[in-house]
Structure formats: C-alpha cells, structure tokens
Design a protein around this motif. Structure first.
Motif, mmCIF file in Angstrom:
data_model
loop_
_atom_site.group_PDB
_atom_site.id
_atom_site.type_symbol
_atom_site.label_atom_id
_atom_site.label_comp_id
_atom_site.label_asym_id
_atom_site.label_seq_id
_atom_site.Cartn_x
_atom_site.Cartn_y
_atom_site.Cartn_z
ATOM 1 N N ILE A 1 2.599 61.973 -7.477
ATOM 2 C CA ILE A 1 1.618 61.149 -8.182
ATOM 3 C C ILE A 1 0.435 60.845 -7.269
ATOM 4 O O ILE A 1 0.611 60.470 -6.111
ATOM 5 N N LEU A 2 -0.772 60.986 -7.808
ATOM 6 C CA LEU A 2 -1.987 60.579 -7.122
ATOM 7 C C LEU A 2 -2.280 59.132 -7.493
ATOM 8 O O LEU A 2 -2.375 58.797 -8.677
ATOM 9 N N ASP A 3 -2.385 58.258 -6.496
ATOM 10 C CA ASP A 3 -2.721 56.854 -6.703
ATOM 11 C C ASP A 3 -4.195 56.685 -6.353
ATOM 12 O O ASP A 3 -4.571 56.641 -5.182
ATOM 13 N N ILE A 4 -5.036 56.619 -7.369
ATOM 14 C CA ILE A 4 -6.484 56.584 -7.208
ATOM 15 C C ILE A 4 -6.933 55.144 -6.991
ATOM 16 O O ILE A 4 -6.674 54.280 -7.826
ATOM 17 N N GLY A 5 -7.593 54.894 -5.862
ATOM 18 C CA GLY A 5 -7.967 53.532 -5.507
ATOM 19 C C GLY A 5 -6.742 52.759 -5.046
ATOM 20 O O GLY A 5 -6.507 51.634 -5.448
ATOM 21 N N GLN B 1 -17.000 61.207 -5.691
ATOM 22 C CA GLN B 1 -17.416 62.500 -5.145
ATOM 23 C C GLN B 1 -16.448 63.614 -5.551
ATOM 24 O O GLN B 1 -16.565 64.732 -5.086
ATOM 25 N N GLY B 2 -15.494 63.272 -6.385
ATOM 26 C CA GLY B 2 -14.519 64.244 -6.853
ATOM 27 C C GLY B 2 -13.138 63.945 -6.289
ATOM 28 O O GLY B 2 -12.954 63.037 -5.495
ATOM 29 N N VAL B 3 -12.175 64.704 -6.738
ATOM 30 C CA VAL B 3 -10.794 64.562 -6.294
ATOM 31 C C VAL B 3 -10.502 65.771 -5.406
ATOM 32 O O VAL B 3 -10.386 66.891 -5.901
ATOM 33 N N PRO B 4 -10.404 65.543 -4.083
ATOM 34 C CA PRO B 4 -10.382 66.658 -3.124
ATOM 35 C C PRO B 4 -9.015 67.311 -2.907
ATOM 36 O O PRO B 4 -8.525 67.410 -1.787
ATOM 37 N N PHE B 5 -8.403 67.739 -3.999
ATOM 38 C CA PHE B 5 -7.101 68.395 -3.891
ATOM 39 C C PHE B 5 -7.125 69.705 -4.654
ATOM 40 O O PHE B 5 -7.904 69.891 -5.591
ATOM 41 N N ARG B 6 -6.246 70.579 -4.261
ATOM 42 C CA ARG B 6 -6.134 71.884 -4.905
ATOM 43 C C ARG B 6 -5.778 71.715 -6.384
ATOM 44 O O ARG B 6 -5.049 70.793 -6.759
ATOM 45 N N ALA B 7 -6.263 72.596 -7.201
ATOM 46 C CA ALA B 7 -5.980 72.567 -8.640
ATOM 47 C C ALA B 7 -4.474 72.595 -8.884
ATOM 48 O O ALA B 7 -3.740 73.338 -8.229
ATOM 49 N N GLY B 8 -4.037 71.765 -9.818
ATOM 50 C CA GLY B 8 -2.633 71.732 -10.211
ATOM 51 C C GLY B 8 -1.703 71.066 -9.221
ATOM 52 O O GLY B 8 -0.492 71.257 -9.282
ATOM 53 N N ALA C 1 -22.942 60.714 -13.487
ATOM 54 C CA ALA C 1 -22.603 61.869 -12.658
ATOM 55 C C ALA C 1 -21.322 61.615 -11.871
ATOM 56 O O ALA C 1 -20.484 62.508 -11.722
ATOM 57 N N ARG C 2 -21.165 60.388 -11.371
ATOM 58 C CA ARG C 2 -19.950 60.043 -10.626
ATOM 59 C C ARG C 2 -18.725 60.107 -11.543
ATOM 60 O O ARG C 2 -17.671 60.604 -11.154
ATOM 61 N N LEU C 3 -18.869 59.606 -12.772
ATOM 62 C CA LEU C 3 -17.768 59.659 -13.730
ATOM 63 C C LEU C 3 -17.387 61.107 -14.042
ATOM 64 O O LEU C 3 -16.205 61.466 -14.053
ATOM 65 N N ARG C 4 -18.385 61.942 -14.299
ATOM 66 C CA ARG C 4 -18.110 63.347 -14.621
ATOM 67 C C ARG C 4 -17.430 64.043 -13.443
ATOM 68 O O ARG C 4 -16.456 64.757 -13.618
ATOM 69 N N CYS C 5 -17.951 63.835 -12.260
ATOM 70 C CA CYS C 5 -17.376 64.458 -11.062
ATOM 71 C C CYS C 5 -15.919 64.019 -10.882
ATOM 72 O O CYS C 5 -15.037 64.837 -10.607
ATOM 73 N N PHE C 6 -15.664 62.735 -11.057
ATOM 74 C CA PHE C 6 -14.301 62.226 -10.917
ATOM 75 C C PHE C 6 -13.374 62.830 -11.964
ATOM 76 O O PHE C 6 -12.324 63.372 -11.638
ATOM 77 N N PHE C 7 -13.748 62.730 -13.243
ATOM 78 C CA PHE C 7 -12.839 63.190 -14.293
ATOM 79 C C PHE C 7 -12.650 64.707 -14.282
ATOM 80 O O PHE C 7 -11.551 65.193 -14.559
ATOM 81 N N ASP C 8 -13.692 65.461 -13.938
ATOM 82 C CA ASP C 8 -13.524 66.908 -13.793
ATOM 83 C C ASP C 8 -12.528 67.216 -12.670
ATOM 84 O O ASP C 8 -11.649 68.069 -12.820
ATOM 85 N N GLY C 9 -12.675 66.518 -11.542
ATOM 86 C CA GLY C 9 -11.766 66.727 -10.421
ATOM 87 C C GLY C 9 -10.356 66.274 -10.723
ATOM 88 O O GLY C 9 -9.380 66.924 -10.331
ATOM 89 N N LEU C 10 -10.218 65.151 -11.418
ATOM 90 C CA LEU C 10 -8.894 64.660 -11.792
ATOM 91 C C LEU C 10 -8.200 65.662 -12.706
ATOM 92 O O LEU C 10 -7.040 66.020 -12.482
#
Length: 127
Positions: A17-21, A75-82, A108-117
C-alpha cells in the motif's frame, strides 16, 4: 480514518500500500497491524513532502514498519507502473489545490498526481 479507508478498500490479502501524505507514519502503523484474519498485515511505503514529519516518523523508528520517501505528490508518484495493490491518503490530497507560489497551478498538480497514482497501481488496484 485509516480504519475506514481500509474498510473501503476491502483488501482480503496482505497488500503493498502507498500511504500518500504519510506524515509521521500513524496511518502506516495501522496498515502494519492489520491481523491475518482481516487480510493483513500490509506492507506500506509512505510519501510526504514534509521532511520534519518524516523525521518524526524516523524518531519513532522502533514502531515504523514501512519505508519513507520525501517527495511532493503534486510532482507525480515516483514509482514504477503497477507497483502498488492499493493507496490511501488521510487528509493530504486537498493540499494539491493550494497554490504556494505563483508558478503553482493546482489543476496541473492534480492531473500530475492522479495520472501518476493511476499508473502506480496494479491493474485492479484500489485507492
């Protein structure tokens, strides 16, 4: 709130599980303590923008079972896909809507975050 988030995720097996924040790691403590009869314990990685909050987590190192990463979710979620089975965020995502400088664009921050998530969750992953 973490217990409620876990309930909504309906995880039936130990998960990554990724715990964001993640802040000082309080939610992570709960993720790590889920009993096997309830589908746990879970492994977690915490992401937070605040070095001082992560320092608090490290000061409690004896009880922290997860890994910690200093990063800005906007700035995005800096982990490998999946990489993750699931993600939780307790009282953190709303800060993406805050513009700290004139260069910050919340949309832009929201889009970057949700795309990365979305990319960081395995197919069928839950958040």
């Amino acid at each position: 709130m973490t217990h409620r988030a876990l309930s909504l995720l309906s995880l039936t097996a130990p998960s990554l599980i990724l715990d964001i924040g993640c802040g000082s790691g309080l939610s992570g403590d709960i993720l790590s303590s889920v009993s096997p009869t309830d589908g746990g314990p879970h492994t977690w990685i915490g992401l937070d923008i605040s070095a001082s909050m992560l320092a608090q987590a490290l000061d409690r190192d004896a009880t922290i079972d997860g890994d910690l990463l200093l990063a800005d979710m906007g700035q995005g979620v800096p982990f490998r896909a999946g990489s993750f089975d699931a993600a939780v965020s307790i009282s953190a995502i709303q800060w993406l809507c805050q513009a700290e400088t004139s260069d910050d664009v919340p949309q832009a921050r929201l889009r970057c975050f949700f795309d990365g998530l979305y990319a960081s969750l395995r197919r069928g992953g839950r958040a």
